[in-house]
Enzyme design. Structure first.
Site, PDB file in Angstrom:
ATOM      1  N   ALA A   9       0.872  -1.071   0.125  1.00  0.00           N
ATOM      2  CA  ALA A   9      -0.005   0.074  -0.085  1.00  0.00           C
ATOM      3  C   ALA A   9       0.901   1.404   0.186  1.00  0.00           C
ATOM      4  O   ALA A   9       1.895   1.144   0.434  1.00  0.00           O
ATOM      5  CB  ALA A   9      -0.875  -0.030   1.243  1.00  0.00           C
ATOM      6  N   GLY A  18       0.861  -4.876   0.746  1.00  0.00           N
ATOM      7  CA  GLY A  18      -0.306  -4.958  -0.380  1.00  0.00           C
ATOM      8  C   GLY A  18       0.309  -6.050  -1.695  1.00  0.00           C
ATOM      9  O   GLY A  18      -0.554  -6.554  -2.313  1.00  0.00           O
ATOM     10  N   GLU A  26      -0.080  -9.444  -1.167  1.00  0.00           N
ATOM     11  CA  GLU A  26      -1.489  -9.696  -1.202  1.00  0.00           C
ATOM     12  C   GLU A  26      -1.935  -9.983  -2.730  1.00  0.00           C
ATOM     13  O   GLU A  26      -2.891 -10.711  -2.904  1.00  0.00           O
ATOM     14  CB  GLU A  26      -2.210  -8.765  -0.564  1.00  0.00           C
ATOM     15  CG  GLU A  26      -1.918  -9.031   1.225  1.00  0.00           C
ATOM     16  CD  GLU A  26      -2.627  -8.020   2.096  1.00  0.00           C
ATOM     17  OE1 GLU A  26      -1.911  -6.894   1.914  1.00  0.00           O
ATOM     18  OE2 GLU A  26      -3.342  -8.350   3.047  1.00  0.00           O
ATOM     19  N   GLU A  32       3.510  -5.278   7.784  1.00  0.00           N
ATOM     20  CA  GLU A  32       2.650  -4.770   8.178  1.00  0.00           C
ATOM     21  C   GLU A  32       2.899  -4.389   9.829  1.00  0.00           C
ATOM     22  O   GLU A  32       2.791  -3.272  10.375  1.00  0.00           O
ATOM     23  CB  GLU A  32       1.053  -4.881   8.104  1.00  0.00           C
ATOM     24  CG  GLU A  32       0.931  -4.808   6.859  1.00  0.00           C
ATOM     25  CD  GLU A  32       0.988  -5.956   5.603  1.00  0.00           C
ATOM     26  OE1 GLU A  32       1.810  -6.792   5.992  1.00  0.00           O
ATOM     27  OE2 GLU A  32       0.347  -5.936   4.547  1.00  0.00           O
TER      28      GLU A  32
END
Ligand code: CO8
Length: 257
Positions: free
Chosen positions: A65, A110, A113, A133
């Site tokens: 992210a 992310g 992911e 994270e």
């Protein structure tokens, strides 16, 4: 259609979606997630029979992210950002053809992911993968807590998420986090060959295979087995099913629809 931070290219039936923010390690800001969603829709509308997802530049697949965007978010904005990512990653998972992550470098948070939402993962020997994270005071927010343990098992997922550990390509392979590691300069060619091979397989059977494999995780096992029974018999009588059997018995290459 074209986007500032995403490109979508076609080579026959194979589409390649490239996240294109190399100066920010291809981090996923709102604009990029929205562009990815539109690119996935376009790839589907164009009838792509295999999709490759990769990152632009020589260093990163997707470094996660966008941390500079996340820093400013209110709770409500964070929720919208989270939901946007979930929609895009769900669209990758349910894309009606195989999706291969060509993990060409850093795949963190992310980015990991995105790779987890794909059907298959091929890593360059330079790839480094992780869910860091925890060290940002967060947890994986785009499916990592659910998809990672399915792929690598609960123990390894807890270690990766609790320690925020970043693993290199060979360790990722040992964990089952990627299916294959190839030399960096061979990644694109190798994944293109894989995608072309998958795109040439019978389309309906491939789609059903993917739906059935997705059902393993989406539904309890009995429901998944029932899905497989229904889907399997539903393929009987299709051109490709008849042609596949006939070609085998007649010792010739099949001519799929
Ligand atoms: N977001 C924004 N910018 C980034 C990111 C990122 N994730 N990663 C790198 N950048 C930027 C850097 O800030 C830098 O910008 P600038 O040149 O303007 O200073 C540029 O990219 C280059 O980065 P580095 O100078 O750090 O390059 P290095 O080669 O030294 O290091 C790394 C590359 C190893 C990738 C390093 O940048 C790094 O560790 N990045 C952060 C990785 C990370 O922690 N990712 C996880 C993010 S959290 C997440 O993904 C949560 C997902 C769930 C969200 C749910 C929403 C609510």
């Amino acid at each position: 259609m074209s986007w500032d931070t995403v490109t979508l290219d076609f080579d026959g039936d194979v589409a390649t979606l490239t996240v294109n923010r190399p100066d920010a390690m291809n981090a996923l800001n709102v604009e990029t997630l929205e562009a990815m969603g539109e690119a996935l829709d376009e790839a589907e509308a164009e009838g792509a029979r295999a999709l490759v997802i990769t990152g632009a530049g020589d260093k990163a697949f997707i470094a996660g992210a966008d941390i500079s965007h996340m820093r400013e978010l209110s709770t409500t904005e964070a929720q919208a950002y989270s939901e946007l990512g979930h929609r895009v990653f769900d669209a990758i998972e349910s894309f009606p053809a195989p999706v291969i992550a060509a993990v060409n470098g850093y795949a963190f948070g992310g980015g990991c992911e995105v790779a987890l939402a794909c059907d298959l993962r091929v890593a360059s020997e330079r790839a480094v993968i992780g869910q860091p994270e925890i060290d940002l005071g967060l947890v994986p927010g785009w499916g990592g807590t659910q998809r990672l343990p399915r792929l690598v098992g609960d123990e390894h997922a807890r270690r990766l998420i609790f320690f925020g550990e970043r693993v290199d390509a060979s360790d990722a392979y040992e964990l089952g986090l990627v299916g294959e590691v190839v030399a960096h300069d061979q990644l694109d060619g190798h994944v293109a060959d894989m995608a072309a091979e998958l795109a040439a397989k019978p389309k309906h059977a491939m789609r059903v295979a993917k739906e059935a494999l997705n059902a393993v995780h989406e539904e309890p096992q009995q429901a998944g087995l029932a899905f497989e029974r229904r889907a399997w018999s539903g393929l009987f009588g299709t051109h490709d099913q008849r042609e596949g059997a006939a070609a085998f018995l007649e010792k010739r290459d099949p001519d799929f629809e």
